[in-house]
Write an enzyme that holds these catalytic residues in place. Structure first.
Site, PDB file in Angstrom:
ATOM      1  N   SER A 199      39.455  34.458  42.283  1.00 13.70           N
ATOM      2  CA  SER A 199      39.669  34.980  41.344  1.00 13.70           C
ATOM      3  C   SER A 199      41.193  35.568  41.081  1.00 13.70           C
ATOM      4  O   SER A 199      41.814  35.922  42.650  1.00 13.70           O
ATOM      5  CB  SER A 199      38.925  36.104  40.250  1.00 13.70           C
TER       6      SER A 199
ATOM      7  N   LYS B 104      35.607  39.220  46.299  1.00  8.81           N
ATOM      8  CA  LYS B 104      36.714  38.298  46.583  1.00  8.81           C
ATOM      9  C   LYS B 104      37.074  37.980  47.892  1.00  8.81           C
ATOM     10  O   LYS B 104      36.777  37.730  48.515  1.00  8.81           O
ATOM     11  CB  LYS B 104      36.879  37.765  45.608  1.00  8.81           C
TER      12      LYS B 104
ATOM     13  N   TYR C 131      34.723  44.280  42.793  1.00 11.88           N
ATOM     14  CA  TYR C 131      34.394  42.854  42.519  1.00 11.88           C
ATOM     15  C   TYR C 131      35.441  42.872  43.159  1.00 11.88           C
ATOM     16  O   TYR C 131      35.384  41.485  43.912  1.00 11.88           O
ATOM     17  CB  TYR C 131      34.342  42.477  40.637  1.00 11.88           C
TER      18      TYR C 131
END
Ligand code: NAD
Ligand code: UD1
Length: 353
Positions: A124, A152, A148
């Protein structure tokens, strides 16, 4: 190719499944249905005119993955499965590390055990943190402000180590910007639990009358109209980006005629739009008013974020083709098809006021 799509019935996985099936690939969709429904498989079959193979399973279950990779003679994996809500990740960090990081470790172990070493990973643009310059290229420094994003970053670092450890691995990390819209059929789209956090689905619900108005989070950013600017990309363009990545991987990944084992590529359009530009475009496409009010900035938000897309063009031979009008039209179509009750109710409400 025989391809395993983890999280294959989710939003981006299901659209990618359409593109890959239409390109002649054979796929297995593995999902634990924590944020999608098994019925997505039926919808895909309707779009494709052929059944799809789907398996209920959790990516943390390594034995199940090994069995699946062997049973279907899988040659490549696209790893979509994971949790993705920023706010929820702050409240439930352990779940995020378990599903995202531990899930990826489990997948890598299964791939290692079965000799499947071609992988596309869903990363992302959140890994760039607060932009130091724009457009964001793949060399931009990385940072994370929430679990989050950190999950990643951890996964990207793990994949780099894995690719360095053994020349047989070929991995592409795709950093998505802001995926929006849906397949033109209106049969698949983003599954929403409660009120949406993201802009486009929220606007769709305001247009339908499900939400009374949109809160525009801040109009004092250093952007042309003061509202936040993002690089929205049609989910079907994103899906085609995966097809391009697989083609490059299966041909033997090369960068500047050199063999490579891991590359990272932005998937965006390179074009930023403000919140108010999106509102205006959505109103034009839907023929509905999108009332809004200016609200305080949302904590953790950045002013502007858009991609440098030249690497995707150079390395994958891919670029986004669909514009803002198509993104809004397909998002509206999905809203109307997937929540007909809400849209009908809104029509009555508007007519009586
Ligand atoms: P999604 O929630 O629609 O799809 C993810 C799928 O994974 C869901 O169907 C869910 O049921 C499944 N899943 C979750 N945990 C699982 C587990 N442990 N085992 C098996 N299945 C599991 O999300 P999406 O928007 O399709 O996102 C796909 C990937 O792309 C995610 O990794 C996400 O972080 C990444 N991504 C998404 C966006 C976005 O805005 N949608 C942006 C950047 C990156
Ligand atoms: C969010 C996630 C990001 C993820 C991305 C994927 C946060 C903090 N970040 O980013 O990790 O990769 O989605 O799609 O959640 N806006 C409003 N009103 C709303 C909703 C949004 O004004 O009701 C504005 C936001 O302030 C922002 C823009 O719309 O300027 C886009 O917001 P959103 O769709 O949530 O995406 P991101 O903030 O880019």
């Amino acid at each position: 190719m025989n391809i395993l799509l983890t999280g294959g019935t989710g939003y981006i996985g299901s659209h990618t499944a359409v593109v890959l099936a239409q390109a002649g690939h054979r796929m297995v969709l593995l999902d634990n249905y924590s944020n999608s429904q098994p019925e997505v498989g039926d919808r895909l079959a309707q779009i494709l005119g052929q059944p799809v193979t789907q398996i209920e399973g959790d990516v943390r279950d390594t034995a199940r993955l090994i069995e699946t990779l062997r049973q279907y003679a899988i040659e490549a994996v696209i790893h979509f499965a994971g949790l993705k809500a920023v706010g929820e990740s702050v409240a439930r960090p352990i779940d995020y590390y378990a599903h995202n990081v531990q899930g990826t470790i489990s997948l890598l172990q299964a791939m290692q055990a079965t000799g499947v070493k071609i992988l596309v990973f869903s990363s992302s643009a959140t890994v760039y943190g607060d932009p130091q310059y724009l457009p964001l290229d793949e060399q931009h420094p990385l940072s994370a402000t929430n679990p989050y994003g950190r999950s990643k970053l951890h996964i990207e670092a793990m994949l780099a180590d894995v690719a360095r450890s053994d020349d047989h691995w070929r991995i592409i990390c795709l950093r998505y910007f802001n995926p929006v819209g849906a397949h033109e059929s209106g049969l698949i789209g983003e599954n929403l639990r409660g009120a949406p956090n993201n802009l486009m689905p929220f606007i769709a619900q305001v247009a339908s009358g499900e939400q009374p108005w949109l809160n525009v989070y801040g109009n004092d950013y250093p952007t042309p109209d003061g509202t936040g600017v993002r690089d929205y990309i049609h989910v079907m363009d994103l899906a085609e980006g995966h097809q391009a990545a697989l083609a490059v991987l299966s041909a033997g990944l090369e960068v500047c005629s050199q063999p490579a084992h891991l590359i990272t590529v932005n998937l965006g359009t390179g074009q930023g739009y403000s919140v108010l530009e999106i509102v205006k475009a959505f109103e034009a496409v839907s023929g509905r008013a999108v009332p809004y009010q200016i609200a305080p900035r949302r904590p953790g938000d950045i002013a502007a974020c858009y991609a440098q897309v030249s690497k995707a063009a150079d390395v994958l031979g891919w670029q986004a083709r669909r514009g803002l009008q198509e993104m809004c039209a397909s998002a509206w179509n999905w809203q109307v098809q997937s929540r007909p009750g809400a849209v009908a109710k809104a029509r009555c409400y508007r007519l009586s006021t």
